[in-house]
Scaffold this motif. Structure first.
Motif, PDB file in Angstrom:
ATOM      1  N   ALA A   1       3.566  28.896  -8.847  1.00  0.00           N
ATOM      2  CA  ALA A   1       2.550  27.818  -8.375  1.00  0.00           C
ATOM      3  C   ALA A   1       3.293  26.394  -8.985  1.00  0.00           C
ATOM      4  CB  ALA A   1       1.178  28.269  -8.940  1.00  0.00           C
ATOM      5  N   ILE A   2       3.668  26.429 -10.279  1.00  0.00           N
ATOM      6  CA  ILE A   2       4.153  25.174 -10.691  1.00  0.00           C
ATOM      7  C   ILE A   2       5.130  24.569  -9.989  1.00  0.00           C
ATOM      8  CG2 ILE A   2       5.758  25.903 -12.496  1.00  0.00           C
ATOM      9  CD1 ILE A   2       3.079  23.340 -13.077  1.00  0.00           C
ATOM     10  N   ASP A   3       5.987  25.446  -9.480  1.00  0.00           N
ATOM     11  CA  ASP A   3       7.012  25.083  -8.321  1.00  0.00           C
ATOM     12  C   ASP A   3       6.379  24.301  -7.207  1.00  0.00           C
ATOM     13  OD1 ASP A   3       9.815  24.533  -7.668  1.00  0.00           O
ATOM     14  OD2 ASP A   3       9.995  26.255  -6.635  1.00  0.00           O
ATOM     15  N   GLN A   4       5.459  25.002  -6.584  1.00  0.00           N
ATOM     16  CA  GLN A   4       4.867  24.550  -5.614  1.00  0.00           C
ATOM     17  C   GLN A   4       4.294  23.204  -5.667  1.00  0.00           C
ATOM     18  OE1 GLN A   4       1.983  27.121  -4.027  1.00  0.00           O
ATOM     19  NE2 GLN A   4       0.977  25.709  -2.620  1.00  0.00           N
ATOM     20  N   TYR A   5       3.360  23.082  -6.691  1.00  0.00           N
ATOM     21  CA  TYR A   5       2.709  21.650  -7.156  1.00  0.00           C
ATOM     22  C   TYR A   5       3.905  20.727  -7.466  1.00  0.00           C
ATOM     23  CZ  TYR A   5      -1.328  24.897  -8.137  1.00  0.00           C
ATOM     24  OH  TYR A   5      -2.307  25.961  -8.027  1.00  0.00           O
ATOM     25  N   LEU A   6       4.731  20.760  -8.081  1.00  0.00           N
ATOM     26  CA  LEU A   6       5.903  19.994  -8.346  1.00  0.00           C
ATOM     27  C   LEU A   6       6.455  19.381  -7.152  1.00  0.00           C
ATOM     28  CD1 LEU A   6       7.827  21.314 -11.521  1.00  0.00           C
ATOM     29  CD2 LEU A   6       6.370  19.228 -11.429  1.00  0.00           C
ATOM     30  N   LYS A   7       6.891  20.212  -6.454  1.00  0.00           N
ATOM     31  CA  LYS A   7       7.454  19.950  -4.974  1.00  0.00           C
ATOM     32  C   LYS A   7       6.443  19.168  -3.995  1.00  0.00           C
ATOM     33  CE  LYS A   7      11.596  22.652  -5.358  1.00  0.00           C
ATOM     34  NZ  LYS A   7      11.779  23.840  -5.911  1.00  0.00           N
TER      35      LYS A   7
ATOM     36  N   GLY B   1      20.003  15.595  -8.360  1.00  0.00           N
ATOM     37  CA  GLY B   1      21.264  16.382  -8.178  1.00  0.00           C
ATOM     38  C   GLY B   1      21.362  18.003  -8.255  1.00  0.00           C
ATOM     39  N   LYS B   2      20.194  18.529  -8.391  1.00  0.00           N
ATOM     40  CA  LYS B   2      20.057  19.852  -8.656  1.00  0.00           C
ATOM     41  C   LYS B   2      19.216  20.408  -7.855  1.00  0.00           C
ATOM     42  CE  LYS B   2      21.285  19.258 -13.525  1.00  0.00           C
ATOM     43  NZ  LYS B   2      20.892  19.274 -15.007  1.00  0.00           N
ATOM     44  N   ARG B   3      19.249  21.807  -7.693  1.00  0.00           N
ATOM     45  CA  ARG B   3      18.274  22.766  -6.966  1.00  0.00           C
ATOM     46  C   ARG B   3      17.581  23.502  -8.420  1.00  0.00           C
ATOM     47  NH1 ARG B   3      16.920  20.678  -1.984  1.00  0.00           N
ATOM     48  NH2 ARG B   3      18.852  20.490  -0.942  1.00  0.00           N
ATOM     49  N   TYR B   4      16.458  23.372  -8.601  1.00  0.00           N
ATOM     50  CA  TYR B   4      15.658  24.246  -9.513  1.00  0.00           C
ATOM     51  C   TYR B   4      15.034  25.422  -9.227  1.00  0.00           C
ATOM     52  CZ  TYR B   4      16.281  20.057 -12.401  1.00  0.00           C
ATOM     53  OH  TYR B   4      17.012  19.150 -13.147  1.00  0.00           O
ATOM     54  N   LYS B   5      15.619  26.593  -9.684  1.00  0.00           N
ATOM     55  CA  LYS B   5      14.983  27.964  -9.498  1.00  0.00           C
ATOM     56  C   LYS B   5      15.278  28.656 -10.621  1.00  0.00           C
ATOM     57  CE  LYS B   5      16.726  27.917  -4.563  1.00  0.00           C
ATOM     58  NZ  LYS B   5      15.725  26.918  -4.344  1.00  0.00           N
ATOM     59  N   GLY B   6      14.424  29.889 -10.670  1.00  0.00           N
ATOM     60  CA  GLY B   6      14.327  30.872 -11.507  1.00  0.00           C
ATOM     61  C   GLY B   6      13.687  30.360 -12.953  1.00  0.00           C
TER      62      GLY B   6
ATOM     63  N   GLU C   1       0.739  -1.190   0.023  1.00  0.00           N
ATOM     64  CA  GLU C   1      -0.066  -0.072  -0.099  1.00  0.00           C
ATOM     65  C   GLU C   1       0.941   1.279   0.029  1.00  0.00           C
ATOM     66  OE1 GLU C   1      -3.333   0.573  -0.035  1.00  0.00           O
ATOM     67  OE2 GLU C   1      -3.838  -1.513  -0.410  1.00  0.00           O
ATOM     68  N   GLY C   2       0.419   2.329  -0.525  1.00  0.00           N
ATOM     69  CA  GLY C   2       1.146   3.332  -0.687  1.00  0.00           C
ATOM     70  C   GLY C   2       0.983   4.222   0.683  1.00  0.00           C
ATOM     71  N   LYS C   3       2.253   4.727   1.067  1.00  0.00           N
ATOM     72  CA  LYS C   3       2.222   5.478   2.375  1.00  0.00           C
ATOM     73  C   LYS C   3       1.773   7.176   2.208  1.00  0.00           C
ATOM     74  CE  LYS C   3       6.618   2.916   3.335  1.00  0.00           C
ATOM     75  NZ  LYS C   3       6.392   2.144   2.146  1.00  0.00           N
ATOM     76  N   VAL C   4       1.469   7.697   3.201  1.00  0.00           N
ATOM     77  CA  VAL C   4       1.022   9.051   3.146  1.00  0.00           C
ATOM     78  C   VAL C   4       2.164   9.573   3.930  1.00  0.00           C
ATOM     79  CG1 VAL C   4      -0.904  10.352   3.890  1.00  0.00           C
ATOM     80  CG2 VAL C   4      -1.434   8.239   2.760  1.00  0.00           C
ATOM     81  N   LEU C   5       2.505  10.979   3.752  1.00  0.00           N
ATOM     82  CA  LEU C   5       3.350  12.126   4.583  1.00  0.00           C
ATOM     83  C   LEU C   5       2.399  12.222   5.845  1.00  0.00           C
ATOM     84  CD1 LEU C   5       4.908  14.342   1.858  1.00  0.00           C
ATOM     85  CD2 LEU C   5       6.133  12.372   3.457  1.00  0.00           C
ATOM     86  N   PRO C   6       3.120  12.407   7.077  1.00  0.00           N
ATOM     87  CA  PRO C   6       2.463  12.972   8.064  1.00  0.00           C
ATOM     88  C   PRO C   6       1.816  14.403   7.869  1.00  0.00           C
ATOM     89  CG  PRO C   6       4.670  11.894   8.773  1.00  0.00           C
ATOM     90  CD  PRO C   6       4.675  11.988   7.285  1.00  0.00           C
ATOM     91  N   LYS C   7       0.985  14.743   8.643  1.00  0.00           N
ATOM     92  CA  LYS C   7       0.190  15.878   8.445  1.00  0.00           C
ATOM     93  C   LYS C   7       1.005  17.138   8.572  1.00  0.00           C
ATOM     94  CE  LYS C   7      -4.394  14.370   9.050  1.00  0.00           C
ATOM     95  NZ  LYS C   7      -5.723  14.387   8.813  1.00  0.00           N
ATOM     96  N   GLU C   8       1.911  17.246   9.627  1.00  0.00           N
ATOM     97  CA  GLU C   8       2.812  18.196   9.972  1.00  0.00           C
ATOM     98  C   GLU C   8       3.966  18.312   8.932  1.00  0.00           C
ATOM     99  OE1 GLU C   8       4.387  14.614  12.031  1.00  0.00           O
ATOM    100  OE2 GLU C   8       2.370  15.469  11.618  1.00  0.00           O
ATOM    101  N   THR C   9       4.017  17.622   7.947  1.00  0.00           N
ATOM    102  CA  THR C   9       5.374  17.578   6.963  1.00  0.00           C
ATOM    103  C   THR C   9       5.340  18.964   6.351  1.00  0.00           C
ATOM    104  OG1 THR C   9       5.242  15.119   6.794  1.00  0.00           O
ATOM    105  CG2 THR C   9       6.545  16.422   4.864  1.00  0.00           C
ATOM    106  N   ASP C  10       6.357  19.805   6.241  1.00  0.00           N
ATOM    107  CA  ASP C  10       6.539  20.747   5.204  1.00  0.00           C
ATOM    108  C   ASP C  10       6.838  20.132   3.727  1.00  0.00           C
ATOM    109  OD1 ASP C  10       7.456  22.785   3.607  1.00  0.00           O
ATOM    110  OD2 ASP C  10       8.609  23.536   5.223  1.00  0.00           O
ATOM    111  N   LYS C  11       5.611  19.955   3.109  1.00  0.00           N
ATOM    112  CA  LYS C  11       5.793  19.318   1.893  1.00  0.00           C
ATOM    113  C   LYS C  11       6.693  19.947   0.542  1.00  0.00           C
ATOM    114  CE  LYS C  11       1.306  17.047   1.919  1.00  0.00           C
ATOM    115  NZ  LYS C  11       0.006  16.578   1.365  1.00  0.00           N
ATOM    116  N   PHE C  12       6.857  21.271   0.896  1.00  0.00           N
ATOM    117  CA  PHE C  12       7.456  21.979  -0.065  1.00  0.00           C
ATOM    118  C   PHE C  12       8.969  21.563   0.265  1.00  0.00           C
ATOM    119  CE2 PHE C  12       9.964  25.619  -2.068  1.00  0.00           C
ATOM    120  CZ  PHE C  12       9.325  25.684  -3.180  1.00  0.00           C
ATOM    121  N   ALA C  13       9.491  21.688   1.623  1.00  0.00           N
ATOM    122  CA  ALA C  13      10.944  21.258   1.519  1.00  0.00           C
ATOM    123  C   ALA C  13      10.918  19.952   1.544  1.00  0.00           C
ATOM    124  CB  ALA C  13      11.109  21.866   3.297  1.00  0.00           C
ATOM    125  N   TYR C  14      10.218  19.038   1.849  1.00  0.00           N
ATOM    126  CA  TYR C  14      10.320  17.796   1.671  1.00  0.00           C
ATOM    127  C   TYR C  14      10.518  17.317   0.100  1.00  0.00           C
ATOM    128  CZ  TYR C  14       9.424  12.654   1.681  1.00  0.00           C
ATOM    129  OH  TYR C  14       9.444  11.247   1.657  1.00  0.00           O
TER     130      TYR C  14
END
Length: 196
Positions: free
Chosen positions: A72-78, A59-64, A36-49
């Motif tokens: 918003a697309i960066d937020q949705y992706l992360k 191996g890269k941090r995507y910015k710009g 079964e798929g796992k679910v992140l705990p509710k308190e998880t900072d999903k953007f940072a995770y």
């Protein structure tokens, strides 16, 4: 679940419907239930995770670029793809890239994303040979579709880059031809002056 982020909900729902029909036809075959798929705990900072997962994957941090243009697309992706979907587990990075390369190569309209995922696949241990096998297998799906691939169009090659195939569909009357372009093939702007 991995597929919908790359091919969209409609195609993913069609795939799930087909998969369900296969499983329904197999009822009583003693198939073992998968993990079964796992679910992140509710308190998880999903953007940072998600940012950390994306970094571990690529191996890269995507910015710009588009991420500044449409934050918003960066937020949705992360938060959704790299957090919710990846956290479900079941597939490792390499398995996810195999699936993603296969999906993107069949779409034929996303060469930049396909190349990016080929590089990500290599970053996660896929060899050129393995990637070549994926692309060969998925190209079989698009050998001209319902009309057939036809012959390679070498006679007009000066008008496009990549490979193109033509298969005449009619012999008399109104001319109709199926034209198949391989992924990343580009056709020059042109006009058919004599009724083409």
């Amino acid at each position: 679940m991995q597929a919908y982020a790359y091919c969209g909900f409609p195609k993913s729902l069609n795939g799930l419907t087909t998969f369900k029909k296969v499983m329904d036809a197999r009822s009583g075959k003693n198939d073992k239930m998968g993990e079964e798929g796992k679910v992140l705990p509710k308190e998880t900072d999903k953007f940072a995770y998600g940012d950390d997962v994306q970094f571990a994957l690529t191996g890269k941090r995507y910015k710009g670029g588009i991420f500044d243009f449409a934050p918003a697309i960066d937020q949705y992706l992360k938060e959704h793809l790299f957090a919710d979907i990846f956290a479900r587990g079941m597939l490792n990075f390499q398995e996810r890239e195999v699936a993603t390369i296969a999906i993107l190569s069949t779409l034929q309209t996303v060469p930049a994303q396909l190349n990016s995922h080929i590089n990500t696949g290599k970053h996660n241990g896929l060899t050129d040979e393995q990637i070549g096998e994926i692309l060969t297998l998925t190209s079989e799906v698009y050998k001209g579709g319902d009309f057939g691939l036809g012959e390679e169009n070498t006679g007009l090659a000066k008008y496009f880059s990549g490979k193109c195939y033509v298969n005449p569909l009619t012999k008399d009357g109104v001319r109709s031809t199926n034209v198949t372009f391989e992924p990343t093939c580009r056709n020059n702007w042109h006009i058919h002056h004599k009724g083409g």
